[in-house]
Design an enzyme around this catalytic site. Structure first.
Site, PDB file in Angstrom:
ATOM      1  N   LYS A  20       0.833  -1.197   0.000  1.00  0.00           N
ATOM      2  CA  LYS A  20       0.000   0.000   0.000  1.00  0.00           C
ATOM      3  C   LYS A  20       0.882   1.267   0.000  1.00  0.00           C
ATOM      4  CE  LYS A  20      -3.435  -2.365   2.944  1.00  0.00           C
ATOM      5  NZ  LYS A  20      -4.469  -2.128   3.971  1.00  0.00           N
ATOM      6  N   TYR A  60     -12.012  -2.799  -2.234  1.00  0.00           N
ATOM      7  CA  TYR A  60     -12.477  -2.923  -0.848  1.00  0.00           C
ATOM      8  C   TYR A  60     -14.009  -2.927  -0.752  1.00  0.00           C
ATOM      9  CZ  TYR A  60      -7.846  -2.502   1.319  1.00  0.00           C
ATOM     10  OH  TYR A  60      -6.557  -2.738   1.759  1.00  0.00           O
ATOM     11  N   PHE A  68     -14.905   3.285   8.379  1.00  0.00           N
ATOM     12  CA  PHE A  68     -13.546   3.572   7.917  1.00  0.00           C
ATOM     13  C   PHE A  68     -13.415   3.515   6.396  1.00  0.00           C
ATOM     14  CE2 PHE A  68     -13.635  -1.005   8.872  1.00  0.00           C
ATOM     15  CZ  PHE A  68     -13.117  -1.551   7.700  1.00  0.00           C
ATOM     16  N   ARG A  96      -1.035 -14.679   4.171  1.00  0.00           N
ATOM     17  CA  ARG A  96      -1.692 -13.963   5.274  1.00  0.00           C
ATOM     18  C   ARG A  96      -0.899 -14.150   6.583  1.00  0.00           C
ATOM     19  NH1 ARG A  96      -6.246 -10.460   4.637  1.00  0.00           N
ATOM     20  NH2 ARG A  96      -6.994 -11.197   6.655  1.00  0.00           N
ATOM     21  N   THR A 102      -4.591  -7.697  11.051  1.00  0.00           N
ATOM     22  CA  THR A 102      -5.010  -6.408  10.493  1.00  0.00           C
ATOM     23  C   THR A 102      -4.449  -5.241  11.316  1.00  0.00           C
ATOM     24  OG1 THR A 102      -7.024  -7.458   9.682  1.00  0.00           O
ATOM     25  CG2 THR A 102      -7.033  -5.056   9.783  1.00  0.00           C
ATOM     26  N   ARG A 113       3.415  -6.835   9.077  1.00  0.00           N
ATOM     27  CA  ARG A 113       2.754  -5.755   9.829  1.00  0.00           C
ATOM     28  C   ARG A 113       3.303  -5.625  11.240  1.00  0.00           C
ATOM     29  NH1 ARG A 113      -3.363  -7.240   7.738  1.00  0.00           N
ATOM     30  NH2 ARG A 113      -3.358  -5.984   5.834  1.00  0.00           N
ATOM     31  N   ASN A 123      -1.234  -0.115   7.620  1.00  0.00           N
ATOM     32  CA  ASN A 123      -0.700  -1.464   7.872  1.00  0.00           C
ATOM     33  C   ASN A 123       0.035  -2.075   6.686  1.00  0.00           C
ATOM     34  OD1 ASN A 123      -2.879  -2.165   6.325  1.00  0.00           O
ATOM     35  ND2 ASN A 123      -3.936  -3.359   7.906  1.00  0.00           N
ATOM     36  N   HIS A 126      -1.535  -5.451   1.668  1.00  0.00           N
ATOM     37  CA  HIS A 126      -2.788  -6.211   1.517  1.00  0.00           C
ATOM     38  C   HIS A 126      -2.454  -7.616   1.017  1.00  0.00           C
ATOM     39  CE1 HIS A 126      -6.775  -7.481   0.136  1.00  0.00           C
ATOM     40  NE2 HIS A 126      -6.146  -7.920  -0.942  1.00  0.00           N
ATOM     41  N   GLU A 137      -9.737 -10.391  -7.006  1.00  0.00           N
ATOM     42  CA  GLU A 137      -8.796  -9.272  -6.943  1.00  0.00           C
ATOM     43  C   GLU A 137      -7.806  -9.304  -8.109  1.00  0.00           C
ATOM     44  OE1 GLU A 137      -7.274  -9.808  -2.978  1.00  0.00           O
ATOM     45  OE2 GLU A 137      -9.170  -9.164  -2.070  1.00  0.00           O
TER      46      GLU A 137
END
Ligand code: GDP
Ligand code: MG
Length: 160
Positions: A20, A60, A68, A96, A102, A113, A123, A126, A137
């Site tokens: 990100k 998203y 948010f 993951r 998260t 993270r 964070n 993704h 995606e």
């Protein structure tokens, strides 16, 4: 080795992994790529782009309506991201695990993270949360011809 080719010659699982804007600005691109590469996963697609708000909102979409969501979409389209597709056995679930929780403060050291972040809204990265999400995606961010299909010469040293 070629005569005794391992099963990994067939397309393995794919995951959509995106650094990100905060991860890009903080100079974490090479570190993050290196983690996936050293694990044994294979990079099959990569691009740098500033996502439009529309693309960010589609990405998203599951969070549309949450408090948010507007901040999230604004943030994702605030600067360049590195969009990637990684291939390998269980890359969705294990990706993951490598990324962590998260909330970076709830993410153990050793995770991306956990090592690099503090706030949930910053964070770093993704990763697709399921094989179905990954397919959605990848189709959203990449064209089929932007994904390479190849067998690294190290494949038999990674897969039995
Ligand atoms: P992920 O799959 O671990 O990235 O988490 P989610 O799919 O639940 O949320 C998507 C992204 O929205 C997260 O990575 C965060 O950047 C952001 N996010 C999620 N929950 C919150 C929240 O409660 N507050 C804020 N500011 N951002 C959030
Ligand atoms: Mg998610």
């Amino acid at each position: 080795v070629l005569a005794d080719a391992p099963a990994c010659l067939e397309r393995e699982e794919l995951s959509f992994i995106m650094i990100k804007p905060d991860g890009v600005q903080r100079g974490l691109i090479s570190d993050i790529i290196a983690r996936f590469e050293r694990k044994g996963y294979k990079l099959v697609g990569i691009k740098v782009l500033v996502p439009t708000q529309a693309l960010a909102a589609k990405h998203y979409a599951e969070h549309d309506g949450k408090p948010f969501f507007p901040k999230l979409v604004n943030f994702l389209s605030s600067g360049p991201v590195v969009a990637m597709v990684w291939e390998g056995k269980s890359v969705v679930k294990y990706g993951r695990t490598m990324i962590g929780a998260t909330n970076p403060l709830a993410s153990p050291p050793g995770t991306i993270r956990g090592d690099y972040g503090i706030d949930t809204g910053r964070n770093i990265i993704h990763g697709s949360d399921s094989v179905e999400s990954a397919q959605r995606e990848i189709a959203l961010w990449f064209k089929a011809e932007e994904l390479a299909d190849y067998t690294p010469s190290t494949a038999a040293w990674v897969y039995e």
